[in-house]
Design a protein around this motif. Structure first.
Motif, PDB file in Angstrom:
ATOM      1  N   GLY A   1       0.925  -0.967   0.011  1.00  0.00           N
ATOM      2  CA  GLY A   1       0.122  -0.106  -0.097  1.00  0.00           C
ATOM      3  C   GLY A   1       0.928   1.252   0.006  1.00  0.00           C
ATOM      4  O   GLY A   1       1.458   1.505  -1.068  1.00  0.00           O
ATOM      5  N   ALA A   2       0.719   2.024   1.122  1.00  0.00           N
ATOM      6  CA  ALA A   2       1.634   3.213   1.052  1.00  0.00           C
ATOM      7  C   ALA A   2       1.988   3.590   2.703  1.00  0.00           C
ATOM      8  O   ALA A   2       1.106   3.037   3.672  1.00  0.00           O
ATOM      9  CB  ALA A   2       0.833   4.298   0.584  1.00  0.00           C
ATOM     10  N   ARG A   3       3.093   4.341   2.882  1.00  0.00           N
ATOM     11  CA  ARG A   3       3.141   4.950   4.277  1.00  0.00           C
ATOM     12  C   ARG A   3       3.183   6.405   3.858  1.00  0.00           C
ATOM     13  O   ARG A   3       3.940   7.034   3.088  1.00  0.00           O
ATOM     14  CB  ARG A   3       4.741   4.599   4.676  1.00  0.00           C
ATOM     15  N   ALA A   4       2.212   6.984   4.542  1.00  0.00           N
ATOM     16  CA  ALA A   4       2.077   8.503   4.608  1.00  0.00           C
ATOM     17  C   ALA A   4       3.104   9.016   5.316  1.00  0.00           C
ATOM     18  O   ALA A   4       3.668   8.705   5.997  1.00  0.00           O
ATOM     19  CB  ALA A   4       0.634   8.992   5.201  1.00  0.00           C
TER      20      ALA A   4
ATOM     21  N   GLY B   1       3.259   9.306   8.676  1.00  0.00           N
ATOM     22  CA  GLY B   1       3.655   7.730   9.590  1.00  0.00           C
ATOM     23  C   GLY B   1       2.378   6.811   9.444  1.00  0.00           C
ATOM     24  O   GLY B   1       2.460   5.479   9.828  1.00  0.00           O
ATOM     25  N   THR B   2       1.330   7.132   8.900  1.00  0.00           N
ATOM     26  CA  THR B   2       0.078   6.261   8.755  1.00  0.00           C
ATOM     27  C   THR B   2       0.632   5.111   7.849  1.00  0.00           C
ATOM     28  O   THR B   2       0.819   5.660   6.774  1.00  0.00           O
ATOM     29  CB  THR B   2      -1.203   7.041   8.635  1.00  0.00           C
ATOM     30  N   VAL B   3       0.135   3.920   7.926  1.00  0.00           N
ATOM     31  CA  VAL B   3       0.355   2.873   7.225  1.00  0.00           C
ATOM     32  C   VAL B   3      -0.702   2.385   6.499  1.00  0.00           C
ATOM     33  O   VAL B   3      -1.885   1.961   7.088  1.00  0.00           O
ATOM     34  CB  VAL B   3       1.149   1.759   7.694  1.00  0.00           C
ATOM     35  N   PHE B   4      -1.023   2.498   5.079  1.00  0.00           N
ATOM     36  CA  PHE B   4      -1.920   2.013   4.406  1.00  0.00           C
ATOM     37  C   PHE B   4      -1.744   0.811   3.966  1.00  0.00           C
ATOM     38  O   PHE B   4      -0.701   0.368   3.172  1.00  0.00           O
ATOM     39  CB  PHE B   4      -2.722   3.231   3.182  1.00  0.00           C
ATOM     40  N   VAL B   5      -2.359  -0.080   4.030  1.00  0.00           N
ATOM     41  CA  VAL B   5      -2.584  -1.373   3.589  1.00  0.00           C
ATOM     42  C   VAL B   5      -3.881  -1.555   2.747  1.00  0.00           C
ATOM     43  O   VAL B   5      -5.077  -1.551   3.196  1.00  0.00           O
ATOM     44  CB  VAL B   5      -2.611  -2.766   4.598  1.00  0.00           C
ATOM     45  N   ALA B   6      -3.736  -1.902   1.259  1.00  0.00           N
ATOM     46  CA  ALA B   6      -4.972  -1.903   0.205  1.00  0.00           C
ATOM     47  C   ALA B   6      -4.829  -3.226  -0.094  1.00  0.00           C
ATOM     48  O   ALA B   6      -4.165  -4.003  -0.613  1.00  0.00           O
ATOM     49  CB  ALA B   6      -4.607  -0.980  -0.883  1.00  0.00           C
ATOM     50  N   SER B   7      -6.430  -3.774   0.063  1.00  0.00           N
ATOM     51  CA  SER B   7      -6.537  -5.089  -0.702  1.00  0.00           C
ATOM     52  C   SER B   7      -6.718  -5.064  -2.271  1.00  0.00           C
ATOM     53  O   SER B   7      -6.104  -6.099  -2.815  1.00  0.00           O
ATOM     54  CB  SER B   7      -7.740  -5.576  -0.201  1.00  0.00           C
TER      55      SER B   7
ATOM     56  N   SER C   1      -6.545  -2.744  17.449  1.00  0.00           N
ATOM     57  CA  SER C   1      -5.643  -4.026  17.660  1.00  0.00           C
ATOM     58  C   SER C   1      -4.425  -3.926  16.732  1.00  0.00           C
ATOM     59  O   SER C   1      -3.325  -4.288  16.944  1.00  0.00           O
ATOM     60  CB  SER C   1      -6.399  -5.310  17.672  1.00  0.00           C
ATOM     61  N   LEU C   2      -4.668  -3.390  15.446  1.00  0.00           N
ATOM     62  CA  LEU C   2      -3.840  -3.314  14.381  1.00  0.00           C
ATOM     63  C   LEU C   2      -3.057  -1.997  14.244  1.00  0.00           C
ATOM     64  O   LEU C   2      -3.855  -0.914  14.351  1.00  0.00           O
ATOM     65  CB  LEU C   2      -4.090  -3.811  13.120  1.00  0.00           C
ATOM     66  N   ASP C   3      -1.673  -2.041  14.085  1.00  0.00           N
ATOM     67  CA  ASP C   3      -1.011  -0.634  13.877  1.00  0.00           C
ATOM     68  C   ASP C   3      -1.365  -0.252  12.412  1.00  0.00           C
ATOM     69  O   ASP C   3      -0.867   1.021  12.157  1.00  0.00           O
ATOM     70  CB  ASP C   3       0.508  -0.777  14.186  1.00  0.00           C
ATOM     71  N   ILE C   4      -1.850  -1.029  11.452  1.00  0.00           N
ATOM     72  CA  ILE C   4      -1.772  -0.455  10.178  1.00  0.00           C
ATOM     73  C   ILE C   4      -3.536   0.270   9.912  1.00  0.00           C
ATOM     74  O   ILE C   4      -4.367  -0.147  10.798  1.00  0.00           O
ATOM     75  CB  ILE C   4      -1.996  -1.449   9.181  1.00  0.00           C
TER      76      ILE C   4
END
Ligand SMILES: Nc1ncnc2c1ncn2[C@@H]1O[C@H](COP(=O)(O)OP(=O)(O)OP(=O)(O)O)[C@@H](O)[C@H]1O
Ligand SMILES: [Mg+2]
Length: 385
Positions: free
Chosen positions: A252-255, A258-264, A293-296
């Motif tokens: 995905g992307a790391r903004a 610091g926000t981590v985006f995981v895209a399906s 619960s998740l950091d992403i």
């Protein structure tokens, strides 16, 4: 299908005005009986496209076919189309009937035939009762219905409409949207409908051609352009979206914050390490007081404002110097007030990821990942684009 009555076909159509390329190699096939909207920001080439179909402008290159016939050099009145403009331009001194009959009279159609066709056209738009009124004795919506009747009286198989509801107030506009849509499906006439109002296009169209800078950015049914925007521009123009700027990663992307985006399902495949945009729609963001619960696919912020819109609550969340827009159903159990610390989280299915190609169009200043503008205002968003 393309040869049938009511079909409209553009093939690599280009129109320039001096140095401006108003329409840039547009190809499009409108099916007979289809309601197709040309949607896009001011200056993207909607009216120019429509005027070429009507015959008021000639393409510099490319071809147009209407009802199976190439119309190069064919004057407007000989084409199987009629146009309804935003400013209906009725003759003020003529009655409704006379306004509708005008074109037929000019062409020397027999009196009895004119009477039949005018009655038929007024009946279609439910204006028979007001046939003897003058334009100034009618509301804006009624005048616009007369303008539609005036176009229908020629029995075209294609109706071209250029922001026909633009001059009406919101309530009347919504009523007329329903009426026009019903009329179109009843008559089975092809509608090519120009608007810069995405809600109008979404609610009325079979398909939408989203235009930008003279070309079609995406063509699809309303659900597809909303659910699967082909570009960051479409993602921001159709409905609303929160954008983050960052760097593409494997998933995905790391903004930048610091926000981590995981895209399906990344909409555009962006090579690792390149600049990317991540987007999440306001209605897809979940708010919670507890840390997910998740950091992403999560970030934290502070509630900066809450607005009530009937069945939805709209939150503006300040997160690391930028605002995130969140919409939740009124019935959601967790409510927050200004000043509350909250976590925003979303699902992998709700992450859009795009290349940086259009960052300058979508983002405010292209640097900090701010939303397009004040997220509470759709109007402002259109202007900013
Ligand atoms: N007659 C003209 N002479 C010069 N430039 C023109 C002419 N007509 C249109 N243009 C330019 O071509 C581009 C496309 O204009 P067009 O009117 O098709 O846009 P539009 O999408 O209908 O915009 P709006 O939503 O504001 O009506 C714009 O840059 C406009 O300035
Ligand atoms: Mg226009």
């Amino acid at each position: 299908m393309s040869g049938q009555r009511g079909a409209v076909e553009l093939e690599n159509v280009t129109k320039r005005f001096g140095a401006t390329v108003a329409v840039d190699s547009v190809s499009l096939l409108v099916q007979p009986g289809e309601f197709l909207s040309l949607l896009g920001p001011s200056g993207c080439g909607k009216t120019t496209t429509l005027r070429m179909l009507a015959g008021f402008e000639q393409p510099d290159s490319g071809f147009i076919r209407i009802s199976g016939e190439y119309v190069q050099g064919v004057p407007p009145f000989k084409r199987d189309v009629n146009t309804v403009f935003q400013h209906y331009a009725l003759f003020p001194h003529m009655t409704v009937s006379a306004n509708v009959a005008y074109g037929l009279r000019q062409r020397g159609v027999a009196k009895a035939e004119i009477a039949t066709r005018v009655a038929e056209a007024l009946d279609m738009v439910q204006m028979s009762k007001l046939a003897d009124r003058k334009p100034r004795q009618m509301s804006g919506g009624q005048q616009q219905r007369v303008a539609v009747a005036r176009a229908l009286v020629n029995r075209p198989s294609v109706l071209l409409l250029d922001e026909p509801l633009g001059a009406l107030d919101r309530k009347l506009r919504e009523e007329m949207q329903i009426e026009l849509k019903l009329l179109q499906s009843r008559l089975g006439i092809t509608f090519v409908f120009v608007t810069h109002d995405q809600e109008e296009a979404m609610s009325m169209s079979d398909r939408i051609a989203v235009m930008l800078d003279g070309h079609i950015e995406q063509l699809g049914d309303p659900e597809t352009v909303y659910e699967h925007p082909a570009s960051a521009f479409v993602a921001g123009f159709i409905g609303r979206n929160n954008f983050w700027r960052g760097v593409a990663t494997e998933h995905g992307a790391r903004a930048d914050d610091g926000t981590v985006f995981v895209a399906s399902r990344p909409e555009e495949d962006v090579p690792n390490g390149e600049t990317a945009l991540a987007a999440v729609r306001p209605e897809c963001i979940n708010l919670s007081a507890d840390r997910p619960s998740l950091d992403i696919n999560m970030t934290k912020g502070v509630v900066a404002g809450v607005s009530h819109f009937g069945d939805v609550l709209q939150y503006v969340i300040n997160s690391g110097g930028r605002d995130i827009l969140v919409l939740t159903p009124r019935t959601t159990a967790d409510r927050f007030i200004s000043g509350d610390k909250v976590y925003c989280s979303w699902s992998t299915d709700d992450v859009y990821q795009f290349s940086d190609r259009q960052a300058a169009i979508v983002l405010h200043d292209g640097t900090d990942g701010s939303p397009i503008s004040d997220p509470t205002s759709d109007r402002k968003k259109e202007k900013a684009i």
